[in-house]
Design a protein around this motif. Structure first.
Motif, PDB file in Angstrom:
ATOM      1  N   ALA A 100      31.332  52.547  -8.863  1.00  0.00           N
ATOM      2  CA  ALA A 100      30.478  52.762  -7.728  1.00  0.00           C
ATOM      3  C   ALA A 100      30.737  53.004  -6.371  1.00  0.00           C
ATOM      4  O   ALA A 100      30.335  53.296  -5.121  1.00  0.00           O
ATOM      5  CB  ALA A 100      30.078  50.928  -6.628  1.00  0.00           C
ATOM      6  N   ASP A 101      31.905  54.368  -6.504  1.00  0.00           N
ATOM      7  CA  ASP A 101      32.843  54.944  -5.780  1.00  0.00           C
ATOM      8  C   ASP A 101      31.615  56.182  -4.821  1.00  0.00           C
ATOM      9  O   ASP A 101      32.404  56.279  -4.225  1.00  0.00           O
ATOM     10  CB  ASP A 101      34.079  55.593  -5.989  1.00  0.00           C
ATOM     11  CG  ASP A 101      33.860  56.290  -7.400  1.00  0.00           C
ATOM     12  OD1 ASP A 101      32.997  55.857  -7.886  1.00  0.00           O
ATOM     13  OD2 ASP A 101      35.239  56.585  -6.833  1.00  0.00           O
ATOM     14  N   PRO A 133      20.622  51.315  -3.915  1.00  0.00           N
ATOM     15  CA  PRO A 133      20.304  50.056  -3.244  1.00  0.00           C
ATOM     16  C   PRO A 133      20.111  49.258  -4.878  1.00  0.00           C
ATOM     17  O   PRO A 133      19.863  49.963  -5.717  1.00  0.00           O
ATOM     18  CB  PRO A 133      19.037  50.407  -2.498  1.00  0.00           C
ATOM     19  CG  PRO A 133      19.376  51.324  -2.192  1.00  0.00           C
ATOM     20  CD  PRO A 133      20.623  52.629  -3.106  1.00  0.00           C
ATOM     21  N   HIS A 134      20.232  48.201  -4.269  1.00  0.00           N
ATOM     22  CA  HIS A 134      20.004  46.944  -5.665  1.00  0.00           C
ATOM     23  C   HIS A 134      20.648  46.395  -6.613  1.00  0.00           C
ATOM     24  O   HIS A 134      20.199  46.188  -7.963  1.00  0.00           O
ATOM     25  CB  HIS A 134      18.830  47.200  -6.447  1.00  0.00           C
ATOM     26  CG  HIS A 134      17.224  46.968  -5.059  1.00  0.00           C
ATOM     27  ND1 HIS A 134      17.325  46.127  -4.144  1.00  0.00           N
ATOM     28  CD2 HIS A 134      17.156  47.896  -4.323  1.00  0.00           C
ATOM     29  CE1 HIS A 134      15.900  46.226  -3.311  1.00  0.00           C
ATOM     30  NE2 HIS A 134      15.902  47.279  -3.378  1.00  0.00           N
ATOM     31  N   ILE A 135      21.608  47.536  -6.971  1.00  0.00           N
ATOM     32  CA  ILE A 135      22.807  47.965  -8.400  1.00  0.00           C
ATOM     33  C   ILE A 135      23.932  46.965  -7.906  1.00  0.00           C
ATOM     34  O   ILE A 135      24.776  46.666  -6.915  1.00  0.00           O
ATOM     35  CB  ILE A 135      22.822  49.149  -8.747  1.00  0.00           C
ATOM     36  CG1 ILE A 135      21.404  49.759  -8.961  1.00  0.00           C
ATOM     37  CG2 ILE A 135      24.020  48.968  -9.671  1.00  0.00           C
ATOM     38  CD1 ILE A 135      21.905  51.674  -9.672  1.00  0.00           C
ATOM     39  N   LYS A 136      24.425  45.785  -8.342  1.00  0.00           N
ATOM     40  CA  LYS A 136      24.818  45.048  -8.442  1.00  0.00           C
ATOM     41  C   LYS A 136      26.386  45.622  -8.902  1.00  0.00           C
ATOM     42  O   LYS A 136      26.857  46.272  -9.980  1.00  0.00           O
ATOM     43  CB  LYS A 136      25.218  43.711  -9.468  1.00  0.00           C
ATOM     44  CG  LYS A 136      25.748  43.118  -9.116  1.00  0.00           C
ATOM     45  CD  LYS A 136      25.933  42.049 -10.477  1.00  0.00           C
ATOM     46  CE  LYS A 136      24.917  40.929 -10.340  1.00  0.00           C
ATOM     47  NZ  LYS A 136      24.790  40.050 -11.053  1.00  0.00           N
ATOM     48  N   GLN A 137      27.373  45.344  -7.655  1.00  0.00           N
ATOM     49  CA  GLN A 137      28.567  46.350  -8.210  1.00  0.00           C
ATOM     50  C   GLN A 137      29.553  44.603  -8.456  1.00  0.00           C
ATOM     51  O   GLN A 137      29.026  43.739  -8.152  1.00  0.00           O
ATOM     52  CB  GLN A 137      29.324  46.437  -7.119  1.00  0.00           C
ATOM     53  CG  GLN A 137      28.956  47.439  -6.347  1.00  0.00           C
ATOM     54  CD  GLN A 137      29.696  48.030  -5.106  1.00  0.00           C
ATOM     55  OE1 GLN A 137      31.036  47.831  -4.915  1.00  0.00           O
ATOM     56  NE2 GLN A 137      28.689  49.263  -4.334  1.00  0.00           N
ATOM     57  N   LEU A 138      29.892  45.179 -10.208  1.00  0.00           N
ATOM     58  CA  LEU A 138      31.455  44.198 -10.710  1.00  0.00           C
ATOM     59  C   LEU A 138      32.056  44.120  -9.991  1.00  0.00           C
ATOM     60  O   LEU A 138      32.776  44.681  -9.176  1.00  0.00           O
ATOM     61  CB  LEU A 138      31.215  44.047 -11.807  1.00  0.00           C
ATOM     62  CG  LEU A 138      29.692  43.849 -12.680  1.00  0.00           C
ATOM     63  CD1 LEU A 138      30.348  44.497 -13.508  1.00  0.00           C
ATOM     64  CD2 LEU A 138      29.275  42.740 -12.573  1.00  0.00           C
ATOM     65  N   ASP A 165      20.329  44.834 -13.084  1.00  0.00           N
ATOM     66  CA  ASP A 165      19.414  43.337 -13.961  1.00  0.00           C
ATOM     67  C   ASP A 165      18.549  43.172 -12.867  1.00  0.00           C
ATOM     68  O   ASP A 165      18.205  42.321 -13.159  1.00  0.00           O
ATOM     69  CB  ASP A 165      20.953  42.682 -13.565  1.00  0.00           C
ATOM     70  CG  ASP A 165      21.201  41.929 -11.961  1.00  0.00           C
ATOM     71  OD1 ASP A 165      20.898  43.155 -10.912  1.00  0.00           O
ATOM     72  OD2 ASP A 165      21.514  41.157 -11.109  1.00  0.00           O
ATOM     73  N   SER A 166      17.571  44.251 -12.861  1.00  0.00           N
ATOM     74  CA  SER A 166      16.155  44.023 -12.358  1.00  0.00           C
ATOM     75  C   SER A 166      15.660  44.683 -12.294  1.00  0.00           C
ATOM     76  O   SER A 166      15.896  46.506 -12.263  1.00  0.00           O
ATOM     77  CB  SER A 166      16.382  43.313 -10.854  1.00  0.00           C
ATOM     78  OG  SER A 166      17.416  44.505  -9.922  1.00  0.00           O
ATOM     79  N   LEU A 196      16.741  49.401 -11.369  1.00  0.00           N
ATOM     80  CA  LEU A 196      16.458  50.309 -12.360  1.00  0.00           C
ATOM     81  C   LEU A 196      15.660  51.128 -11.738  1.00  0.00           C
ATOM     82  O   LEU A 196      16.008  52.451 -11.814  1.00  0.00           O
ATOM     83  CB  LEU A 196      14.980  50.026 -13.483  1.00  0.00           C
ATOM     84  CG  LEU A 196      15.829  49.817 -15.231  1.00  0.00           C
ATOM     85  CD1 LEU A 196      14.792  48.339 -15.710  1.00  0.00           C
ATOM     86  CD2 LEU A 196      16.359  50.573 -15.365  1.00  0.00           C
ATOM     87  N   VAL A 197      14.751  51.280 -10.343  1.00  0.00           N
ATOM     88  CA  VAL A 197      14.013  52.105 -10.167  1.00  0.00           C
ATOM     89  C   VAL A 197      14.787  53.020  -8.803  1.00  0.00           C
ATOM     90  O   VAL A 197      14.927  54.007  -9.005  1.00  0.00           O
ATOM     91  CB  VAL A 197      12.497  51.112  -9.192  1.00  0.00           C
ATOM     92  CG1 VAL A 197      12.251  52.520  -8.444  1.00  0.00           C
ATOM     93  CG2 VAL A 197      11.590  51.416 -10.466  1.00  0.00           C
ATOM     94  N   SER A 198      15.886  51.593  -8.087  1.00  0.00           N
ATOM     95  CA  SER A 198      16.357  52.153  -6.944  1.00  0.00           C
ATOM     96  C   SER A 198      18.138  53.535  -8.177  1.00  0.00           C
ATOM     97  O   SER A 198      18.171  54.974  -7.616  1.00  0.00           O
ATOM     98  CB  SER A 198      17.679  51.714  -6.737  1.00  0.00           C
ATOM     99  OG  SER A 198      16.505  50.501  -6.080  1.00  0.00           O
ATOM    100  N   ALA A 199      17.879  53.371  -9.634  1.00  0.00           N
ATOM    101  CA  ALA A 199      18.965  54.064 -10.054  1.00  0.00           C
ATOM    102  C   ALA A 199      17.715  55.558 -10.329  1.00  0.00           C
ATOM    103  O   ALA A 199      18.209  56.624  -9.958  1.00  0.00           O
ATOM    104  CB  ALA A 199      19.596  53.330 -11.577  1.00  0.00           C
TER     105      ALA A 199
END
Length: 662
Positions: A428-429, A434-439, A454-455, A459-462
């Motif tokens: 994630a660097d 937006p909306h993508i979870k950082q682990l 996870d949503s 997916l659409v944000s990617a």
């Protein structure tokens, strides 16, 4: 393995040409009154990626010279596709045509030299033509746009061909041949052509007229690609070779000539001498390319004025825009150097109505996410726009999200489209999406946080941020050190027919069956197949990878002529690489239902075992047909996928391998 070794892919049978009515078709009186054209250019076929739907008849595409025959008052003239008169060079063929006693006619066909198996040999044809030995050349006739004083150009192709076949029924010359056609299901034609080692096939839409231009009513499916290139340089010969080593090739782009790779095979001694003399006269001090080559690419290169054009046959374009496994065919006088561009196959498909969004609005919402530049074309071949890709990921979410759940994801991003710069993002660097979870950063020490999708919104944000492909780890983030699956990626030599991939997949499944492991299949969306084996979380990365490697090595020992466990193009010539390397910690595999960043935007699709025989290639589904398939599936092709299995000591013994640490 004995049972699997006997399994071969089945080739679809070819049906004979349909019988035509014996009644002669009456021609329109206006057509009869037409005079024979003095000049007639041939109809050209449009290259396509997949066989289209509809009613088509197919013919073998021979690798030879296009040849038009004009017959008037008993005089026969044979003309190349650019209207050069070859009659004197092909007098035997002109005499054979004259013996047919046809009145005013234009006939279309190709001049070929066939080997003992009936395949065309272009190199031998060229050499025979050069030395004037034409006795063994065959003129394969496939159309009659004008026959016996009647203009047939507006007559359906099947009726033109029936009339031509009838005109040739009394032919006794071995130098003339009618090009028989055959019917085949659109799902089987491409595999059949590859398996029969054909240069390609030409499809002709039933009911279509004859036009003197490139037409979508004639299509060509090439097993190997072929096009014109500008010669921009040559290298010094090595060893005992004379003349030159290889030709440097280029095509025209928006900013000038673009390097397209090299061709070093296909030259006779006479060609090496002739071309070397011509190119030496064209030498220049600097490169004619728009962008400089690397020092290794330009080493020992003699640059030339970019005026000569040659025809080259090759296996594929690499991602870097270079030709692979290229072979020189001939110099070309048909196309000026300034008009040589990279030829793109045209996908023939019907776009859904919702794909018609164009650039009236600069922002469109998909699943509540703003899509900027929605009209941006992601893939020039299919014409798919950014908003259409986002819509696909919204619609496919119920099927793709279970394969993304809890898994670290890596993104292949192409913000300006797949023809421009692409890069792989595993952490994630680079950009906060937006909306993508950082682990938890502790999952991959020394790096920025891994990511999870996870949503639907993530997916659409990617897709909004230019993501085309989604790749996942073989472990979930809650138990990152114990993978719950392993993958065998079957990666073929591009020259192999698709039937070889089907056979290799069967062989892999046979080995896994004997081990007692249940496996699941999906198309890669590229060239090969992915075989996925779910596991219980009992072993770490090193042991899981070692087990996958043991399977790959076992298959190589059993069938060394077909399988290799060693990566690299030189090690898989004529073979299929069983890639086990995707099972290392941090490695990833494209996830099920992900789009691939390839022309046409194919999709990696799960299939059931029973579907394997009907599979025609690894890019069978795109963003429209994959979604349609998912919606219409009556049963889950991966039923039982959640069953977890253990790697046992008995399995290591069966593979004649030792578990690491024992």
């Amino acid at each position: 393995m004995a049972k699997a070794e006997r399994e071969y892919a089945r080739l679809s049978g070819a049906e004979p040409e349909q019988k035509t009515s014996r009644k002669r078709t009456r021609q329109n009186q206006a057509d009869v009154a037409n005079s024979l054209p003095e000049r007639l250019l041939p109809q050209r076929a449009t290259p396509v990626e997949q066989p289209p739907a509809g009613e088509w008849r197919y013919e073998v595409q021979f690798n030879g010279y296009r040849l038009m025959a004009r017959i008037e008052d008993g005089e026969v003239r044979l003309l190349s596709r650019n209207q050069q008169d070859w009659t004197a060079r092909l007098q035997l063929h002109a005499d054979a045509l004259a013996e047919l006693n046809l009145s005013d006619s234009w006939l279309d066909g190709g001049l070929v030299l066939l080997d003992d198996e009936g395949h065309s040999d272009f190199a031998a044809l060229r050499q025979a033509f050069e030395i004037g030995r034409t006795v063994d050349l065959v003129y394969v006739l496939f159309d009659a746009p004008f026959l016996n004083g009647v203009d047939l150009r507006q007559t359906p192709v099947e009726k033109r061909r029936a009339a031509l076949k009838k005109a040739l029924k009394n032919n006794t010359s071995k130098r003339l041949r009618f090009s028989e056609s055959f019917s085949a299901n659109q799902h089987d034609i491409f595999e059949s052509a590859n398996a029969l080692s054909l240069d390609g096939v030409v499809g002709k839409r039933l009911g279509s007229p004859y036009v003197s231009r490139r037409s979508a009513d004639w299509i060509k499916l090439k097993c190997r690609l072929r096009q014109a290139f500008v010669i921009v340089g040559f290298t010094r010969p090595k060893g005992r070779r004379s003349g030159f080593g290889a030709l440097l090739l280029a095509v025209n782009g928006p900013k000038g000539l673009i390097y397209a790779g090299r061709v070093g095979t296909g030259f006779s001694q006479s060609w090496l001498k002739q071309l070397h003399e011509q190119l030496c006269a064209l030498e220049r001090d600097n490169s004619p390319l728009a962008a400089p080559l690397s020092s290794s690419q330009s080493r020992s290169v003699h640059w030339v004025e970019p005026t000569q054009v040659c025809e080259v046959e090759f296996a594929e374009w690499t991602r870097d825009g270079l030709v692979r496994q290229a072979a020189f065919l001939d110099l070309s006088s048909d196309t000026p150097a300034g008009e040589v561009v990279r030829e793109q196959p045209v996908p023939i498909k019907t776009m859904p109505s919702k794909a018609s969004i164009r650039g009236k609005s600069r922002v469109v919402q998909v699943a509540g996410v703003d899509i900027s530049h929605p009209e941006r074309v992601i893939d020039s071949v299919s014409g798919v726009q950014k908003v259409e890709l986002a819509q696909y990921y919204e619609d496919i979410a119920p099927w793709i999200l279970p394969h993304l759940k809890q898994r670290p994801v890596a993104l292949l991003r192409a913000p300006e489209g797949i023809g421009e710069e692409q890069f792989f993002q595993k952490h994630a660097d680079r950009l906060d999406i937006p909306h993508i979870k950082q682990l938890d950063p502790g999952l991959d020490p020394g790096h920025a946080a891994l990511m999870e999708i996870d949503s639907v919104q993530s997916l659409v944000s990617a897709a909004q941020m230019g993501t085309v492909e989604l790749h996942t780890w073989a472990a979930t983030h809650d138990r990152i050190e114990t993978p719950d699956l392993f993958v065998l990626d079957l990666d073929p030599d591009p020259s192999l027919p698709w039937s070889a991939m089907i056979e290799a997949t069967r062989l892999t499944l046979s080995v896994l069956d004997e081990l007692g492991l249940q496996a699941f299949l999906k198309t890669s969306g590229g060239k090969g197949m992915h075989v996925i084996v779910p596991l219980a979380r009992s072993e770490g990365w090193d042991i899981t990878k070692a087990f996958a490697k043991a399977i790959s090595l076992f298959m190589t020992r059993q069938m060394p002529q077909r399988i290799t466990a060693t990566m690299g193009p030189k090690n898989r010539v004529g073979k299929i690489f069983v890639d086990y390397l995707r099972n290392a910690r941090g490695a990833s595999t494209v996830t099920a239902y992900s789009v691939r960043a390839r022309p046409g935007l194919p999709v990696s699709v799960p299939i059931a075992r029973a579907e394997l025989d009907g599979l025609r290639n690894a890019q069978q589904w795109d963003i429209y047909t994959a979604l349609e398939r998912a919606r219409n599936l009556g049963a889950d092709p991966w039923q039982g996928y959640n069953h977890r299995q253990r790697i046992t000591a008995r399995m290591w013994e069966q593979l004649d391998a030792q578990k690491p640490g024992e």
